[in-house]
Motif scaffolding. Structure first.
Motif: not given
Ligand code: SAM
Length: 265
Positions: A31-33, A188-192, A171-173
């Motif tokens: 869903n990102e550009k 990281t895409s939007n992991i934050s 894994f969980d970063i």
């Protein structure tokens, strides 16, 4: 070796809209550009670690000339979906799956000869999937409200993928990460946005990224919904990284921020 029938049981829960830490719906497409996010980044010849998600991010890195792209995801199902998309490109020559019907998946599987243990495991998973599920039940495993990012060189992507020199990591970063490789770029895409504003997690996340990067390596951290999360990430990351906005200026003079590029100091 994973317990594939356990993974299929958990998949059934996801299809019925239950989710847990390592099993949840998979993004059918990003869903990102992505093309915009990559526009300022030199990808050619680089070694990349990307979140798997729908696979789009990793495939776009190949499209822009990356040498190698390993993928990671906390969601087990994303990594299985990654292989389905790889096969769809290799054997159907299509970038996106044009049908979520189990009958179509069966056709793809009939062409696959696995080239390594991970791929053999993914093939076993999908073979069990098509036995257990029917119709277009795959659709319910997928989050399908996304946009589509065009690629311009499918042949190049297929050529790179055929080498099968990529690794898929579950894994969980934000936990302990055991990888020996170093990367020039980590996406990281939007992991934050998934970190529930936990500074404990942000700190581990930042330190994992730092340790996985080669000297002069960069993190591309994009954001979809811009709020306090981006500020929290920046607060933690700027202690160890130089950073640059990924933004676009509006006609009105305002600015939209899509995330940051962080460069290891
Ligand atoms: C952050 S989501 C966002 C999707 C993204 N906007 C896209 O276009 O695909 C991307 C992926 O990150 C994974 N993810 C989220 N938190 C993670 C974590 N702590 N460690 C590893 N993967 C994570 C999710 O499972 C999901 O597949």
């Amino acid at each position: 070796m994973r317990d594939i029938s356990y993974d299929i049981d958990r998949t059934e829960e996801v299809i019925n809209y239950h989710k847990s830490d390592n099993y949840s719906q998979v993004y059918a497409s990003s869903n990102e550009k992505i093309n915009f996010l990559f526009s300022d980044i030199d990808v050619k010849g680089k070694n990349v670690l990307s979140v798997a998600a729908s696979g789009d991010q990793a495939f776009h890195f190949y499209n822009k000339g990356a040498s190698l792209v390993d993928v990671f995801d906390v969601n087990v199902l994303s990594l299985y979906y990654y292989y389905l998309r790889v096969w769809n490109m290799e054997y159907n020559h299509c970038f996106y799956l044009n049908s979520f019907k189990v009958s179509k998946i069966k056709k793809i599987l009939a062409s696959v000869t696995p080239k390594n243990d991970d791929e053999a495991m993914a093939l076993s998973y999908w073979k069990l999937f098509v036995k257990r599920f029917h119709g277009n039940q795959l659709r319910y495993m997928l989050l399908n409200d996304n946009s589509y990012n065009n690629i311009d060189d499918l042949d190049l992507i297929v050529k790179k993928l055929k080498l099968r020199n990529f690794k898929t990591y579950n894994f969980d970063i934000c936990e302990t990460v055991n990888i020996d490789s170093k990367y020039d770029i980590i996406y990281t895409s939007n992991i934050s946005e998934w970190l529930a504003k936990s500074f404990r997690k942000f700190n581990i996340y930042e330190s994992n990224l730092y340790n996985l990067l080669s000297d002069n390596g960069i993190v591309l951290s994009s954001h979809v919904s811009w709020d306090q999360v981006g500020c929290d990430e920046l607060y933690v990351f700027q202690k160890y990284f130089d950073y640059k906005d990924i933004s676009c200026v509006l006609k009105s003079g305002g600015k939209i921020n899509f995330g940051y590029v962080y460069k290891k100091r």
